[in-house]
Scaffold this active site. Structure first.
Site, PDB file in Angstrom:
ATOM      1  N   GLU A 189      -1.680  -1.908  -1.329  1.00 60.42           N
ATOM      2  CA  GLU A 189      -1.254  -0.603  -1.871  1.00 60.42           C
ATOM      3  C   GLU A 189       0.077  -0.174  -1.264  1.00 60.42           C
ATOM      4  O   GLU A 189       0.281   0.998  -0.920  1.00 60.42           O
ATOM      5  CB  GLU A 189      -2.329   0.471  -1.603  1.00 60.42           C
ATOM      6  CG  GLU A 189      -3.696   0.080  -2.145  1.00 60.42           C
ATOM      7  CD  GLU A 189      -4.771   1.157  -1.987  1.00 60.42           C
ATOM      8  OE1 GLU A 189      -4.431   2.330  -1.726  1.00 60.42           O
ATOM      9  OE2 GLU A 189      -5.954   0.805  -2.132  1.00 60.42           O
ATOM     10  N   ASN A 207     -11.149  -3.303   1.985  1.00 60.56           N
ATOM     11  CA  ASN A 207      -9.791  -2.750   1.909  1.00 60.56           C
ATOM     12  C   ASN A 207      -9.733  -1.460   2.736  1.00 60.56           C
ATOM     13  O   ASN A 207     -10.660  -0.651   2.683  1.00 60.56           O
ATOM     14  CB  ASN A 207      -9.542  -2.424   0.411  1.00 60.56           C
ATOM     15  CG  ASN A 207      -8.119  -2.076   0.071  1.00 60.56           C
ATOM     16  OD1 ASN A 207      -7.198  -2.804   0.433  1.00 60.56           O
ATOM     17  ND2 ASN A 207      -7.930  -0.982  -0.660  1.00 60.56           N
ATOM     18  N   HIS A 220       0.071   2.117   3.093  1.00 59.07           N
ATOM     19  CA  HIS A 220       0.757   3.366   2.712  1.00 59.07           C
ATOM     20  C   HIS A 220       1.573   3.780   3.936  1.00 59.07           C
ATOM     21  O   HIS A 220       1.051   4.427   4.849  1.00 59.07           O
ATOM     22  CB  HIS A 220      -0.254   4.442   2.332  1.00 59.07           C
ATOM     23  CG  HIS A 220      -1.024   4.095   1.094  1.00 59.07           C
ATOM     24  ND1 HIS A 220      -0.422   4.053  -0.147  1.00 59.07           N
ATOM     25  CD2 HIS A 220      -2.319   3.754   0.900  1.00 59.07           C
ATOM     26  CE1 HIS A 220      -1.336   3.723  -1.061  1.00 59.07           C
ATOM     27  NE2 HIS A 220      -2.490   3.519  -0.449  1.00 59.07           N
ATOM     28  N   ASP A 246       3.365   1.287  -0.286  1.00 59.64           N
ATOM     29  CA  ASP A 246       4.438   2.227  -0.605  1.00 59.64           C
ATOM     30  C   ASP A 246       5.007   2.731   0.711  1.00 59.64           C
ATOM     31  O   ASP A 246       4.340   2.665   1.754  1.00 59.64           O
ATOM     32  CB  ASP A 246       4.012   3.365  -1.556  1.00 59.64           C
ATOM     33  CG  ASP A 246       2.770   4.139  -1.151  1.00 59.64           C
ATOM     34  OD1 ASP A 246       2.448   4.184   0.063  1.00 59.64           O
ATOM     35  OD2 ASP A 246       2.119   4.712  -2.048  1.00 59.64           O
ATOM     36  N   GLU A 249     -12.127   1.608   2.452  1.00 54.59           N
ATOM     37  CA  GLU A 249     -11.984   2.603   3.522  1.00 54.59           C
ATOM     38  C   GLU A 249     -13.275   2.892   4.295  1.00 54.59           C
ATOM     39  O   GLU A 249     -13.665   4.054   4.451  1.00 54.59           O
ATOM     40  CB  GLU A 249     -11.386   3.898   2.932  1.00 54.59           C
ATOM     41  CG  GLU A 249     -10.056   3.635   2.249  1.00 54.59           C
ATOM     42  CD  GLU A 249      -9.415   4.875   1.626  1.00 54.59           C
ATOM     43  OE1 GLU A 249     -10.081   5.919   1.528  1.00 54.59           O
ATOM     44  OE2 GLU A 249      -8.238   4.788   1.234  1.00 54.59           O
TER      45      GLU A 249
HETATM   46  C1  XIL Z   1      -5.018   7.256  -5.437  1.00 53.86           C
HETATM   47  C2  XIL Z   1      -4.398   7.269  -6.819  1.00 53.86           C
HETATM   48  O1  XIL Z   1      -3.146   6.619  -6.768  1.00 53.86           O
HETATM   49  C3  XIL Z   1      -4.232   8.692  -7.311  1.00 53.86           C
HETATM   50  O2  XIL Z   1      -3.778   8.719  -8.655  1.00 53.86           O
HETATM   51  C4  XIL Z   1      -5.555   9.424  -7.203  1.00 53.86           C
HETATM   52  O3  XIL Z   1      -5.365  10.784  -7.547  1.00 53.86           O
HETATM   53  C5  XIL Z   1      -6.119   9.333  -5.821  1.00 53.86           C
HETATM   54  O4  XIL Z   1      -6.229   7.965  -5.443  1.00 53.86           O
HETATM   55  N1  XIL Z   1      -6.194   4.608  -1.230  1.00 53.86           N
HETATM   56  C6  XIL Z   1      -6.786   3.987  -2.305  1.00 53.86           C
HETATM   57  C7  XIL Z   1      -6.383   4.341  -3.688  1.00 53.86           C
HETATM   58  O5  XIL Z   1      -7.564   3.056  -2.111  1.00 53.86           O
HETATM   59  O6  XIL Z   1      -7.446   4.235  -4.599  1.00 53.86           O
HETATM   60  C8  XIL Z   1      -5.802   5.738  -3.751  1.00 53.86           C
HETATM   61  O7  XIL Z   1      -5.287   5.929  -5.066  1.00 53.86           O
HETATM   62  C9  XIL Z   1      -4.720   5.905  -2.717  1.00 53.86           C
HETATM   63  C10 XIL Z   1      -5.289   5.724  -1.334  1.00 53.86           C
END
Ligand code: XIL
Length: 449
Positions: A262, A198, A234, A264, A157
């Site tokens: 990641e 990422n 996400h 979802d 990020e």
């Molecule tokens: C999230 C985890 O899933 C949670 O359990 C934690 O509380 C916060 O982080 N982007 C990322 C991940 O790169 O590491 C994050 O994971 C979600 C957003």
């Protein structure tokens, strides 16, 4: 007639699936996602929580996925809570599980502005000290897992939405070259690991993804070790960017791999059958975009079950973002993924205004198996239920939980327990059982009565 209740044991997983009221032909057991992905030359992954890798959660994680990403276990705040005091327990556990299940590990993540230890964020450091701390962190962690991590999300990020660099501990203290240095140090510690940058909101073509594109291009031109970009993905229901595949392709054309890291797809709760159908379409289009580009190598979901998702805690009112429900029953989204990977098992369309029963084998071993039936209602509801089926190959129920099951010859009938007779419109109830089998273990048609 025998009455059977409670108890649970699990072994390796073989899924079976689903069936209805309206009784279509039984499906063959689903091919695991990891096998479908392998046939397409892809890796399919999930984020995991180490402490949960037993029972049904462990069975599904091991059987369906070919890559694991520690959801939190490898973050700096987890591994070095006090300066010089390391805790690798959960990270080691996940790596060991992955090795035992012939899975890759995606290391996540080395340089980020979140989930850092307070000793680091509260300290006051000269640039030279900060640089030394970062180099030491990367060398220690990457070195510890040298040869065991296929890919590292080295930098997480780094950008703002407008494509400028995010002001962080790292950028403010070290300037933009913290990124090149982090990659270089990670490469020195494990030359075989693929190194990624990422980020989120970089799935479509936009200012942020273009900044990432320009960064990767310049890193490559400078000879900095960069192997791939991670698109977190996400996403929100119905909002898969239309330029996703085009964006993946432009990174591939730069000469780097792409991973969806990641994935979802969250929806406003409560879920209903229309939203779940849209979610299936959305998962399909994301996975299909990756399948369409050779250098898109991995699709990883950020938790495979709604019971292990960060979404409800982070986006109030949203949830149901993963391919399995909270009881580990595959959702339509699961079949979106499997379909995009070339799987042929259809999702039985939920009949309008009805309740249906879906049978699945969640685990199977030499003489035994664990199964479950999920009763779900859409446009209808139940205040009590009975699920009935006939075993086709001599299977015998030995124990059941969350229902009272009787078996007479081949005929099984399971009635609700005192506490789960009610299935509301849009809701579901799951009960489980152990049984014995030999020869074959075909999935029966379940009817509700
Ligand atoms: C999230 C985890 O899933 C949670 O359990 C934690 O509380 C916060 O982080 N982007 C990322 C991940 O790169 O590491 C994050 O994971 C979600 C957003």
């Amino acid at each position: 007639m025998r009455s059977l209740r409670t108890g649970l044991s699990l072994a390796s997983l073989v899924t079976g699936l689903a069936l209805l009221l309206a009784a279509p032909a039984a499906h063959a057991a689903d091919t695991p996602l990891r096998d479908l992905a392998a046939a397409k030359g892809k890796v399919i992954g999930t984020a995991v929580t180490g402490s949960k890798l037993t029972g049904a959660y462990g069975d599904i994680a091991g059987a369906q996925f070919s890559s694991l990403t520690p959801g939190n276990a490898m973050k700096w705040g987890t591994v070095e809570p006090a300066q010089g005091t390391f805790d690798w327990t959960e990270a080691d556990q996940i790596v060991a599980f992955a090795q035992a299940h012939n899975q890759q590990v995606r290391g996540h993540t080395l340089v980020w502005h979140n989930q850092n230890p307070s000793w680091l964020t509260n300290g006051s450091w000269t640039p030279a000290q900060l640089s030394g701390l970062l180099q030491n962190h990367i060398s220690t962690e990457v070195g510890r897992y040298k040869g065991k991590i296929a890919s590292w999300d080295v930098v997480n990020e780094p950008f703002n939405e407008d494509g400028t660099y995010r002001p962080t501990l790292w950028y403010d203290g070290l300037g933009a070259d913290y990124i090149a240095n982090a990659l270089t140090w990670a490469h020195a510690a494990d030359p075989a690991a693929k190194l990624y940058i990422n980020d989120y909101n970089v799935e479509g073509v936009n200012a942020k993804s273009t900044a990432l594109y320009n960064l990767v291009k310049s890193l490559k031109a400078r000879g900095v070790p960069i192997d791939g970009v991670g698109l977190q993905a996400h996403l929100i229901l119905g909002q898969v960017p239309s330029t996703l595949q085009q964006n993946i392709q432009r990174f591939a054309d730069l000469g780097v791999d792409v991973a969806i890291t990641e994935l979802d797809i969250r929806m406003a709760l409560p879920a209903d059958s229309a939203k779940l159908a849209q979610q299936k379409a959305d998962f399909t289009s994301v996975v299909a975009a990756c399948v369409a580009v050779t250098r898109c190598v991995n699709v990883t979901v950020w938790g495979f079950t709604d019971s292990d998702s960060w979404v409800p805690g982070t986006f109030p009112g949203y949830g149901a973002a993963t391919p399995y429900d909270e009881n580990y029953a595959p959702k339509p989204a699961y079949y979106g993924i499997s379909g995009a990977l070339g799987g042929t098992t259809p999702t039985p369309p939920p009949p309008a205004g009805a309740c249906q029963a879906a049978y699945s084998v969640t685990s199977q071993w030499n003489t035994g198996f664990t199964g479950q039936v999920t009763i779900s209602c859409s446009g209808a509801s139940l205040s009590s239920w009975k699920a009935n089926w006939t075993f086709g190959a001599g299977q015998q129920i030995t124990q059941a939980w969350n229902a009272t099951c009787t078996q007479s010859g081949t005929v099984v009938s399971c009635a609700n327990a005192s506490y789960n007779g009610s299935v509301p419109d849009g809701g579901s109830v799951t009960f489980g059982f152990n049984g014995s089998w030999s020869g074959s273990n075909p999935v029966p048609v379940v009817t509700l009565g």
